[in-house]
Each structure stands twice: as structure tokens, then as C-alpha cells.
Write an enzyme that holds these catalytic residues in place. Structure first.
Site, PDB file in Angstrom:
ATOM      1  N   ASN A  13      39.279  35.893  28.090  1.00 34.99           N
ATOM      2  CA  ASN A  13      39.719  37.001  28.929  1.00 34.99           C
ATOM      3  C   ASN A  13      41.091  37.368  28.381  1.00 34.99           C
ATOM      4  O   ASN A  13      42.042  36.604  28.536  1.00 34.99           O
ATOM      5  CB  ASN A  13      39.798  36.523  30.374  1.00 34.99           C
ATOM      6  CG  ASN A  13      39.949  37.602  31.411  1.00 34.99           C
ATOM      7  OD1 ASN A  13      40.228  37.298  32.555  1.00 34.99           O
ATOM      8  ND2 ASN A  13      39.751  38.860  31.072  1.00 34.99           N
ATOM      9  N   CYS A  93      45.680  38.093  38.280  1.00 35.96           N
ATOM     10  CA  CYS A  93      44.618  37.662  37.372  1.00 35.96           C
ATOM     11  C   CYS A  93      44.763  36.162  37.138  1.00 35.96           C
ATOM     12  O   CYS A  93      45.799  35.700  36.661  1.00 35.96           O
ATOM     13  CB  CYS A  93      44.719  38.422  36.051  1.00 35.96           C
ATOM     14  SG  CYS A  93      43.546  37.885  34.800  1.00 35.96           S
ATOM     15  N   ASN A  95      43.178  34.079  35.041  1.00 29.85           N
ATOM     16  CA  ASN A  95      43.322  33.700  33.631  1.00 29.85           C
ATOM     17  C   ASN A  95      44.659  34.187  33.083  1.00 29.85           C
ATOM     18  O   ASN A  95      45.323  33.495  32.313  1.00 29.85           O
ATOM     19  CB  ASN A  95      42.173  34.282  32.805  1.00 29.85           C
ATOM     20  CG  ASN A  95      40.846  33.591  33.064  1.00 29.85           C
ATOM     21  OD1 ASN A  95      40.789  32.380  33.228  1.00 29.85           O
ATOM     22  ND2 ASN A  95      39.778  34.363  33.106  1.00 29.85           N
ATOM     23  N   GLU A 216      34.169  43.156  36.098  1.00 27.93           N
ATOM     24  CA  GLU A 216      35.451  43.323  36.776  1.00 27.93           C
ATOM     25  C   GLU A 216      35.738  44.798  36.993  1.00 27.93           C
ATOM     26  O   GLU A 216      35.609  45.612  36.069  1.00 27.93           O
ATOM     27  CB  GLU A 216      36.574  42.700  35.944  1.00 27.93           C
ATOM     28  CG  GLU A 216      36.493  41.191  35.812  1.00 27.93           C
ATOM     29  CD  GLU A 216      37.768  40.614  35.244  1.00 27.93           C
ATOM     30  OE1 GLU A 216      38.818  40.734  35.904  1.00 27.93           O
ATOM     31  OE2 GLU A 216      37.730  40.057  34.137  1.00 27.93           O
ATOM     32  N   ARG A 217      36.141  45.132  38.194  1.00 28.95           N
ATOM     33  CA  ARG A 217      36.504  46.522  38.483  1.00 28.95           C
ATOM     34  C   ARG A 217      37.653  46.927  37.572  1.00 28.95           C
ATOM     35  O   ARG A 217      38.606  46.173  37.362  1.00 28.95           O
ATOM     36  CB  ARG A 217      36.905  46.678  39.949  1.00 28.95           C
ATOM     37  CG  ARG A 217      38.077  45.824  40.323  1.00 28.95           C
ATOM     38  CD  ARG A 217      38.567  46.069  41.723  1.00 28.95           C
ATOM     39  NE  ARG A 217      39.730  45.219  41.946  1.00 28.95           N
ATOM     40  CZ  ARG A 217      40.474  45.257  43.031  1.00 28.95           C
ATOM     41  NH1 ARG A 217      40.180  46.091  43.995  1.00 28.95           N
ATOM     42  NH2 ARG A 217      41.499  44.449  43.167  1.00 28.95           N
ATOM     43  N   CYS A 225      36.680  35.469  34.176  1.00 23.85           N
ATOM     44  CA  CYS A 225      37.504  35.968  35.280  1.00 23.85           C
ATOM     45  C   CYS A 225      37.950  34.765  36.090  1.00 23.85           C
ATOM     46  O   CYS A 225      37.106  34.066  36.663  1.00 23.85           O
ATOM     47  CB  CYS A 225      36.714  36.953  36.136  1.00 23.85           C
ATOM     48  SG  CYS A 225      37.623  37.538  37.592  1.00 23.85           S
ATOM     49  N   GLY A 226      39.249  34.522  36.157  1.00 22.91           N
ATOM     50  CA  GLY A 226      39.759  33.341  36.841  1.00 22.91           C
ATOM     51  C   GLY A 226      39.589  33.404  38.343  1.00 22.91           C
ATOM     52  O   GLY A 226      39.124  32.453  38.975  1.00 22.91           O
TER      53      GLY A 226
END
Length: 285
Positions: A13, A93, A95, A216-217, A225-226
Site C-alpha cells: 500500500n 491510513c 499502513n 478503498e474509497r 489497507c491497514g
């Protein structure tokens, strides 16, 4: 003028980091520029952009903030001004916060022997260095809501509504291919998610072990995605009736993350972070 940048990732990511310690370019970081920077053919290429700025210079003081979310940082010297691939604002976020912590460490901006507190639009996140390139983040307490429906590739699933700093819709499926190529965002209930939603498709791989894909939007399908992994780990633990503390392995296309649900309902996200490139660019405002 020229402006420094770095490129980093957490389980693939990936992000562009823009050091702006004293907040001198806040007004110039518009959505169109962020989107151009994230373009994988015409820009540096990334899932998102993080402006690294001191909280006091971020323009998002506690209780204030820009956009639809008010900044809630109260203790962190450093603030993560996160922007999605399309230039829209994001709360935080999972990550990316590990990558930001690695940057602060390598630049000598924080004490290497102490937990690192980073402010975000979803509140302060405390990062602990685990060694061997691994970091753990206390993501706080998630908000578990009801269920909604999401649709992709002509199929509809019930999804658990979980908020882990970002909104998530977690759907357990028979196969990770069921959702199709995810070129477009899955359809979702706009009343439940008026600001959009990250959608996770999950399969079970073994005891306390799951695998996921995510759309993810503002970014599309990403390699990881973390905050989504946290939502998935919690959703699996709830479905299993797992006694806490419990740790789930969450496999993503870009690697492996571990999510621990603690006795006091905190979610701890553990995974790697790397910085792979740095340079300077001309700032074209």
C-alpha cells in the site's frame, strides 16, 4: 521552488510523503495536484499522499479542522495530513501511519526509544517499533454498527459496518474472485455511508487466519489497507466469538498483517514499513 518527496509502502500500500514540517505549502496542496502526483503513468504513482507536518502548523488544531472531519489530535507533535489517490481528504491510513513513523525515525525527528504519537483526523495513533522493519499501531477502539448490503459483479452480500478511523463494510465470501475485477467501487448504501466506504471481501484460511481484498474509497482496489485489516480482524473475531486477547493473521495481496483485539477492545495493527525512494521535484502551483 523545489520540494522534497519520499516514496514508501506498507504491505505494498504505497504513498508519497511530502515533508512540510512548518506548514509552508498547506494552501497549495489541492486535490488536483495530489491526484496528478498519485498518477502511476504521469506522476510518481501512489495510493495516497501524506503531508508530514507538525500539528501546531497543520491548520487542523484540536477541535478544528478542514473538510468533513475535525482533527482530534491532542498529544502528537506530528500530524498526518492524508489524501486519497483522487485528491480527497482521508481520516487516516493504518499502513501509512507506519510509513510516516519510519520517516520520523530515520530523519531523527522523534526519540527512537519511545512510542511515537502521530495525530490524524481520526485521533492520535501511537506507534511502537517492533524491530526488523515491523511496527505496531494502537488503532484505538472500533465502532461496530449494524449491517448493510454491498454489490459487486452482479452479486450482493451482507456486510458488517465497522468504523476503525475510516468506515468499512466487511463481507465474508466463498472466494476472493467473487467480487470480480473491482474496477469500479462496489455499490453501497449511501445513507449508511454518506462519505463513501472501504469495502473488504474476506475468506477464511484457517484458525484465526483470513485473507482479504479491498476497494478503498478514493483509491480503488489496493494491495493492502491497514484500517480495513483491523475491521476484518475484528469482524472475524466477533463472528467466531473469540475470547480476548486474540490475534488474527490477515493476508492481503501485498503481504501479511496481524490484528490483535485486546481485552480492553483496542485494535493493535502490526506490519512492515519501508521507504524505497526519495528525491526533489519542482512545485508547479
Amino acid at each position: 521552488m523545489t520540494f522534497p518527496w519520499l516514496k514508501g509502502h506498507g504491505t505494498e500500500n504505497d504513498f508519497v510523503l511530502l515533508p512540510d514540517h512548518d506548514g509552508t505549502v498547506h494552501g497549495q496542496l489541492d486535490g488536483a495536484f495530489v491526484a496528478a502526483l498519485c498518477d502511476r503513468r504521469r506522476g510518481i504513482g501512489a495510493d495516497g499522499v501524506m503531508r508530514v507536518v507538525r500539528t501546531s502548523a497543520s491548520g487542523e488544531s484540536p477541535g478544528g479542522g478542514a473538510g468533513p472531519w475535525a482533527a482530534k489530535s491532542t498529544a502528537g507533535e506530528w500530524f498526518m495530513d492524508y489524501r486519497n489517490h483522487d485528491g480527497s481528504l482521508g481520516e487516516m491510513c493504518g499502513n501509512g501511519v507506519r510509513v510516516l513513523a519510519l520517516y520520523l525515525l530515520t530523519e531523527g525527528l522523534v526519540d527512537a526509544g519511545a512510542p511515537i504519537v502521530i495525530g490524524t483526523r481520526a485521533g492520535d495513533k501511537t506507534v511502537t517499533v517492533e524491530g526488523d522493519g515491523m511496527f505496531s499501531v494502537d488503532m484505538g477502539v472500533a465502532e461496530v454498527r449494524g449491517t448493510s448490503k454491498i454489490t459487486a459483479a452482479g452479486r450482493t452480500w451482507e456486510a458488517q459496518d465497522i468504523r476503525t478511523g475510516n468506515p468499512h463494510a466487511v463481507a465474508f465470501v466463498d472466494s476472493l474472485t467473487d467480487a470480480g475485477p473491482l474496477l469500479d467501487a462496489p455499490e453501497h448504501d449511501t445513507e449508511t455511508y454518506p462519505e463513501g466506504v472501504n469495502v473488504e471481501f474476506v475468506v477464511r484460511s484457517g484458525l484465526q487466519h483470513v485473507a482479504m481484498r479491498v476497494h478503498e474509497r478514493g483509491s480503488g482496489e489496493t494491495r493492502s489497507c491497514g484500517t480495513g485489516a483491523c475491521a476484518v480482524g475484528l469482524a472475524a473475531a466477533l463472528a467466531d466469538g473469540a475470547e480476548r486477547p486474540v490475534t488474527y493473521q490477515v493476508d492481503v495481496p501485498g503481504g501479511t498483517l496481524h490484528v490483535t483485539c485486546t481485552e480492553d477492545d483496542h485494535l493493535i495493527l502490526t506490519g512492515p514499513a519501508e521507504i524505497v525512494a526519495r528525491g526533489d521535484m519542482e512545485w508547479l502551483a
